[in-house]
Design a protein around this motif. Sequence first.
Motif: not given
Length: 554
Positions: A115-123, A170-176
């Motif tokens: 929600r904070a834009g700090l993680a995303y589902v990657d394919e 799929r994975t969930l990744r941190a957006k850093i």
Amino acid sequence: MESAASLDFVREAVAEDLRAAGPGARVVTRFPPEPNGYLHIGHAKAICLDFGVARELGGVCHLRLDDTNPVKETQAYVDQIMRDIRWLGFEWGDKLFHASDYFEQLYTWAQQLIRAGLAYVDELDADQMRDYRGTLTEPGRESPWRNRPAEESLDLFARMRAGEFPDGSRTLRAKIDMASGNINMRDPVMYRIRKATHQRTGDTWCIYPMYDWAHGQSDSIEGVTHSLCTLEYEDHRPLYDWYLQSLGIYRPRQIEFARLNLNYTVMSKRKLLALVEGRHVAEWDDPRMPTLAGLRRRGYTPESIRDFCARVGVAKKANVIDVAVLEHAVREDLNRRAQRALAVLRPLKVVIENYPEGQVEHLTAVNNPEDPSAGTRALPFSRELFIEREDFMEEPPKKFFRLSPGNEVRLRYAYILKCERVVKNEAGEVVELRCTVDLESLSGATAQRRVKGTVHWVSAAHARDAELRLYDRLFASESPESHDDWIADLNPASLEVLQGCKVEASLAAAEAGAGFQFERQGYFCADPDSTPEAPVFNRTVTLKDAWARMQARA
Ligand code: ATP
Ligand code: MG
């Protein structure tokens, strides 16, 4: 307790924090094993530090199983880990935790980061992800899915949890930061799909948090004040900090110390597992393994291992400890505590021609010269004995002070023995010695007479047959882990099994784990395989203390 001057840098830092925090502050540490193998001597160092610091400063140490990977973890490993920590002498009371207790909380926090834009589902699949990650010298590239809307990621993440997608898709990744110099910060994976049954949560989950996503938050949830870990986690600390700061939750202080490395062994659990699975050793608790279970079976005491950890100390700089230091620690401990006994590894029969047939004398043997309170025991002596084959030579070289034709030795706790004649078989091998004893040499006129050698023996009629297992280093070279083909470096002579050894009768009833010094032959302990009918002993160490000699020379 140790004086302040001798505190290591970790203890100093923790004590300083405690002082600064003022009255009422309490230290909380934790030991966080992954239940994917047995604990080894390296873990003992961490356990002694984690539990030791807490104990010394009036705090508590949690045992937390970092059980984030159901594919490699089992309840059997969990149980063994608890047994081994208790055996080593540490207790967590009701402070037993599992990372899996926090799966729901971690999931909620992951949604918060999305929600904070700090993680995303990657394919990206695993290969693509590796390709995008870059190298130590080149920055990585951003995934095409990196900037998808938070709503979309939230939806996909929920569907990952619901089991809609296959493993690895799929994975969930941190957006850093894909350009970070620290590869751990290049959008690390937080969750992967694994349709596997977890030993505690069963099939509740099919997505599992990565170790790095679980570890720092678990420490935070438990209110750990000092998260002590080995140096390889130094590069992970910025990531742990990033997660905790992004979530706005409590952040423990992490302090890294050098891991324990020992020569002539491997210490990674992956490699220890390969030794077990490849049948290179009998089991995880094979006495050649550096596992705590293996060391225990070998005859190591918890005291000796704790003493070893204290000697090795805690420092910031990595080094390799000589396994002779570990052996020295157990020798010192067993020297103080182990009962002495006589055992003949490779027996040679002796018939004493001037000793009456059928006569048995009970001679007095000292149980432990280091500990008078251990008392004495009665050793049966009779006309037929066994001595050690290597204590006899038909044609001895000059400085051979043991038995040879026409020569004398003192029998330990008994008479002076003289070899009169040698009996050989058809193959020309010596099968028996015909001897005499000086009947005055025990308590008579010649009791004080000195001869050059003393040898151990057992009475043939009273001795029991035993199997003795002699161990050598598991690997031939000092640093097996530096070879790609480290399996090829296994020492083919690491185990020698001797059958038909002759031991004092009382030893047959020894309990598994009970330690003895077999005079002149080393420290031994009864193996769990041992029965009164078929006793089995493991040699813990020989009596030759390579480390003490090195120290004396230095
Ligand atoms: P592996 O050796 O297979 O990498 P690991 O170190 O990941 O295993 P864990 O179960 O995660 O094993 O270890 C639990 C704790 O023990 C960690 O905090 C780790 O830092 C510590 N530890 C592991 N090996 C050593 C070692 N050789 N010396 C000191 N501490 C160690
Ligand atoms: Mg680990």
